[in-house]
Design an enzyme around this catalytic site. Structure first.
Site, PDB file in Angstrom:
ATOM      1  N   GLU A 176     -59.435  60.451 -75.716  1.00 51.18           N
ATOM      2  CA  GLU A 176     -58.244  60.042 -76.465  1.00 51.18           C
ATOM      3  C   GLU A 176     -57.909  61.137 -77.468  1.00 51.18           C
ATOM      4  O   GLU A 176     -58.633  61.359 -78.434  1.00 51.18           O
ATOM      5  CB  GLU A 176     -58.509  58.714 -77.187  1.00 51.18           C
ATOM      6  CG  GLU A 176     -57.290  58.166 -77.914  1.00 51.18           C
ATOM      7  CD  GLU A 176     -57.598  56.870 -78.639  1.00 51.18           C
ATOM      8  OE1 GLU A 176     -57.305  56.780 -79.840  1.00 51.18           O
ATOM      9  OE2 GLU A 176     -58.175  55.956 -77.998  1.00 51.18           O
ATOM     10  N   CYS A 210     -52.886  59.198 -84.145  1.00 52.35           N
ATOM     11  CA  CYS A 210     -52.532  59.912 -82.917  1.00 52.35           C
ATOM     12  C   CYS A 210     -51.174  59.512 -82.361  1.00 52.35           C
ATOM     13  O   CYS A 210     -50.609  60.231 -81.535  1.00 52.35           O
ATOM     14  CB  CYS A 210     -53.622  59.725 -81.864  1.00 52.35           C
ATOM     15  SG  CYS A 210     -53.927  58.020 -81.394  1.00 52.35           S
TER      16      CYS A 210
END
Length: 405
Positions: A176, A210
């Protein structure tokens, strides 16, 4: 965890810099995440494979159940020091996998606290071990050991993809990384309702998420107004000590990140962007909410994840142009479209490069039971507690032959 709620929130705020009001939300999510992991034990099951439907499958019964994949090694990030650990460690324990977790060097305390709570609750000490190392060679050796069944990584793309290339044969992984989340505002978007949430999603945790809102595409006739209003909202946000109740934006994780963000902003202004707010460090560790109007598509901040409290607003002439520009980077994670027209929403959903498209909601929206995945350079595999659990198990089949069947 519930009994130590405030302690966990203050500890997370102190070590990671996320404002206390937001750290409390993180602790709530972490507690709910542990509950989600426990529910997997009751609800995630094997399945029956149809047999007896042709000559080859006569007199047979087949079904599957889930077995642990083996040792899990988890390398985590600093920006959600408790909840990310729950996402990586919780599913491993539910799956029956021993887990070694390496928290971010900047934020190890919440991880250590969670591991100690697990042991207090009865988990054998060897079943979950946390370690902090400052030697990258040792960390690489841990990740690439042949005994590792699954590697879970949250962090920079450069490190994640490098480690994936060195995994032992057969080891599974999930990566990720970050993105540069695009938001498209249609001409009919409700600015009064939506701009505050867009600003929050861009400046929340100093932009160190993110899927923080970074790129906002607005109709040319509205772009300046939208940028000015976002700047006004940002100017009202207090940059201060993260453990104060009234703080909206805390520090970035390291002083060098403040310097980097400031350098990117100044470069964008030199390249032709208009600076509407912020744009100058508050201190060695803090940067204010910053809004740039029309930075060139080729400047650094337009091409990379800023991971700081900066929102860039770009004017566009038609929707397809906005979608093309939103798709122009080698990152794809979550995207958003704001409109009152269902056809516009579905057109954007169909054509945006993203694993999830939010309609009239910001890119940083997430609940922990939904799939969460970076595409292209933004990641590999699917996050989310249930999906991580499935990755950490093997669906093993048994076939029974009997003339009585």
């Amino acid at each position: 965890m519930q009994e130590r709620f405030e302690y966990l929130a203050v500890e997370a705020a102190r070590e990671g810099g996320k404002p206390l009001v937001d750290s409390r939300v993180e602790v709530s999510r972490a507690i709910d995440g542990v509950k989600n992991c426990a529910e997997l034990l009751r609800n995630e099951v094997g399945r029956e494979i149809p047999m007896g439907i042709n000559a080859a499958s006569e007199h047979r019964l087949a079904f599957t159940h889930r077995e642990p994949i083996g040792v899990v090694v988890a390398v985590s990030a600093f920006n959600h020091p408790l909840n990310l650990i729950v996402h990586q460690v919780g599913p491993a324990i539910a799956a029956g996998c021993p887990v070694i977790v390496k928290p971010a060097e900047d934020t190890p305390l919440s991880c250590m606290r969670f591991v100690s709570i697990l042991r207090e609750a009865g988990l054998p000490e060897a079943w979950c071990q946390a370690c902090v190392v400052d030697d990258h060679a040792i960390a690489e050796q841990l990740v690439t050991d042949t005994r590792v069944g699954f590697f879970s990584f949250i962090g920079s793309a450069k490190v994640g993809w490098m480690l994936r290339s060195k995994l032992a044969p057969g080891a599974r992984c999930a990566l990720e990384h970050g993105g540069s989340a695009p938001v498209i505002l249609a001409a009919d978007a409700d600015l009064e309702e939506n701009l505050p949430m867009i600003a929050k999603a861009g400046f929340y945790h100093a932009g160190q998420v993110c899927v923080s809102v970074q790129r906002v595409y607005a109709p040319a006739s509205m772009a300046e107004e939208i940028a000015q209003r976002l700047a006004e909202i940002g100017n009202d946000m207090l940059v201060d000590d993260p453990v104060l109740e009234e703080t909206d934006i805390g520090p970035l994780i390291r002083p060098r990140e403040v310097s980097r963000v400031d350098e990117w902003v100044r470069q964008a202004v030199t390249d032709g962007a208009e600076l509407l707010s912020g744009g100058k460090p508050v201190s060695e560790t803090c940067y204010p909410a910053t809004v740039l109007l029309n930075p060139p598509d080729t400047t650094t901040i337009s091409c990379n994840e800023v991971f700081g409290p900066v929102i860039c607003v770009y004017a566009y002439d038609d929707m397809d142009e906005a979608i093309m520009r939103a798709n122009s980077l080698p990152y794809a994670f979550q995207a958003a479209i704001y409109t009152r027209d269902i056809d516009t929403a579905l057109h954007a959903y169909r054509h945006l490069n993203a694993s999830a498209v939010m309609v009239n909601d910001h890119t940083a929206f997430r609940v922990d039971w939904m799939p969460f995945a970076g595409l292209k350079e933004s990641g590999h595999g699917v996050g989310g507690i249930r999906y991580t659990y499935e990755d950490m198990t093997i669906e093993k089949m048994v076939v029974i032959r009997s003339q009585k069947l």
